[in-house]
Write a protein that holds these residues in place. Sequence first.
Motif, PDB file in Angstrom:
ATOM      1  N   ALA A 184       0.833  -1.201   0.000  1.00 14.39           N
ATOM      2  CA  ALA A 184       0.000   0.000   0.000  1.00 14.39           C
ATOM      3  C   ALA A 184       0.870   1.254   0.000  1.00 14.39           C
ATOM      4  CB  ALA A 184      -0.920   0.002   1.211  1.00 14.39           C
ATOM      5  N   GLU A 185       0.531   2.223  -0.857  1.00 14.30           N
ATOM      6  CA  GLU A 185       1.346   3.432  -0.937  1.00 14.30           C
ATOM      7  C   GLU A 185       0.571   4.583  -1.549  1.00 14.30           C
ATOM      8  OE1 GLU A 185       4.614   2.855  -3.586  1.00 14.30           O
ATOM      9  OE2 GLU A 185       3.353   2.197  -5.252  1.00 14.30           O
ATOM     10  N   ILE A 186       1.055   5.793  -1.282  1.00 12.79           N
ATOM     11  CA  ILE A 186       0.616   6.960  -2.037  1.00 12.79           C
ATOM     12  C   ILE A 186       1.501   7.022  -3.272  1.00 12.79           C
ATOM     13  CG2 ILE A 186       0.402   9.471  -2.069  1.00 12.79           C
ATOM     14  CD1 ILE A 186      -0.053   9.406   0.911  1.00 12.79           C
ATOM     15  N   ASP A 187       0.888   6.897  -4.417  1.00 14.21           N
ATOM     16  CA  ASP A 187       1.621   6.763  -5.665  1.00 14.21           C
ATOM     17  C   ASP A 187       1.978   8.125  -6.260  1.00 14.21           C
ATOM     18  OD1 ASP A 187       2.698   5.156  -7.744  1.00 14.21           O
ATOM     19  OD2 ASP A 187       0.974   5.647  -8.985  1.00 14.21           O
ATOM     20  N   ARG A 188       0.984   9.033  -6.302  1.00 16.87           N
ATOM     21  CA  ARG A 188       1.191  10.350  -6.895  1.00 16.87           C
ATOM     22  C   ARG A 188       0.207  11.333  -6.290  1.00 16.87           C
ATOM     23  NH1 ARG A 188       0.463  11.041 -12.930  1.00 16.87           N
ATOM     24  NH2 ARG A 188       1.107  13.130 -12.302  1.00 16.87           N
ATOM     25  N   VAL A 189       0.573  12.625  -6.324  1.00 13.96           N
ATOM     26  CA  VAL A 189      -0.319  13.699  -5.893  1.00 13.96           C
ATOM     27  C   VAL A 189      -0.289  14.796  -6.949  1.00 13.96           C
ATOM     28  CG1 VAL A 189      -0.808  15.442  -4.138  1.00 13.96           C
ATOM     29  CG2 VAL A 189       0.073  13.199  -3.445  1.00 13.96           C
ATOM     30  N   VAL A 190      -1.462  15.320  -7.292  1.00 14.86           N
ATOM     31  CA  VAL A 190      -1.582  16.445  -8.209  1.00 14.86           C
ATOM     32  C   VAL A 190      -2.420  17.521  -7.528  1.00 14.86           C
ATOM     33  CG1 VAL A 190      -2.452  17.241 -10.438  1.00 14.86           C
ATOM     34  CG2 VAL A 190      -1.444  14.951 -10.242  1.00 14.86           C
TER      35      VAL A 190
END
Length: 517
Positions: free
Chosen positions: A76-82
């Motif tokens: 589980a991870e935060i992959d990208r933020v925009v």
Amino acid sequence: MANHRRHGPAVPQQDPRLVRTDDDWLHLPNRWGIPVDICAGTDVPIESGAVDEILTVLETADTLERLGAVTGHTGAEIDRVVLTPDVHKGAGIPIGTVLQTRGVLIPQAVGNDVNCGMRLETTSLTVDRVRPRLDALERRLRHLFFEGGRRIALSGVQREALLREGLPGLLGAGAPSAPGAPQADGVWRALRPGDAAPGRIHGAHCPAATADAFRDWIHSAGGTSYDSVIGSVGGGNHFAELQYVSAVHDRQAAYAWGFGLGQVVLMVHSGSLSLGQRANAVGLERARAAWPGGVPLPGNRIIPIMPGERSEPARRRYLDAFGNAANFAVGNRFFLALMMRAGLAAECGELDGELVYDAPHNLLWRYGDERVVHRKGATPAGGYAEAEGGPYAMWGEPVIVPGSMGAASYVMRGRGNPRTLASACHGAGRRVRRGAAVRASDAALDAFLREFRVVTPLDHRDPAVARRSDVMAAWRRDLKQEAPWVYKDIGPVVSSLSRAGVADPVVELRPLLTVKG
């Protein structure tokens, strides 16, 4: 394209933590190495409070690492933020955030107002026909929205159909029947074919196996009764607005989408009201219930729902409540549009028109490879691929970008830009917090009200109301919180989207009248 700059420096001061990579993009370095891209031109201000807040959100990466060590779900991870051009500080997560995760749901990255969004409809009326009737129309709309005129009759069957199957379910279960039946009363009479047209509602309905979280609302009818919840504008920056097409930027797309110069359109911005709050509460309750014993809760108070047997019931309960609230929000916007149609027809004569698009802002999208895209205060801006098979396959998805109250709004066509996860902003974005906004001068508010018509539950022109200084002070305070000067200029925001290849303008809309709750 017109640039509606009101005042302020040409180039806002940039937060030193941001790195500008070109005229339309910034990057936020962080210790987790998570890609954080911000779409914003040099003339779009980004408040430092929003930068503080997104850095706090990124601390969730540490939470996921700790949970992975305890549960064994290490992927589980935060992959990208925009962050979109209208980004501004929210309540834990900035408004204008698009968060892509893998293997994890984050209810707070959608928030309380599940499926807050925009509905835009054309009409067969022109601005020259409507403008002379604005006084009468204001009185009519105040009655419809705030004085018991809406009369939206719903049965328990209709309510459950809406929560589980969305607007198609509601219309399938609740189309008006014979004259004199409860459904044929009130704003139901403004119903027309095509109100749930395929391809014109982004995600026509969210799947929900049950509506158990909202049994109290479903059974509150006791048969068929006039609903007291649905058809409410809501607070904050929500509105129902009459506008007209003031400029055309893409003639071919405008013609294909049914727009013409001087044409009156109606725009609704609203969400799921108390049902969204309940859905978010269910998500947080279930996330806490599934939290592993002995593991401290996160310091940033953002509680994810991880995969696994222990958390699966929590995930299902949240997704059902989430789907119910999302479906309700589409229905709420539909009834608000019916109310606007009913008011226009009563004062300006019968009208035709069609739904252009209904687009969500606060929602999540799950993909088969365990990706989840959470949008909070951001709207889908899909291109040809995302619009394939629908009425906008040749153009890209309609992107509705409202300006501040009294300012221009834009309809754009999405380009499916992968750099923004095919997302765009959902408005101009605040630049003054609500607490500071109320300190604006009364003279500025008076000048605005002389130029623009706002329909609220209180009629400030009524002499009996005007004599109540306490009532008038509260009314003015509420209006100041949403006044034009507390928002960013819409021109630079729209220009940023266009130059960055996110969405291109089709038409520009100017307001005639705004209904505010």
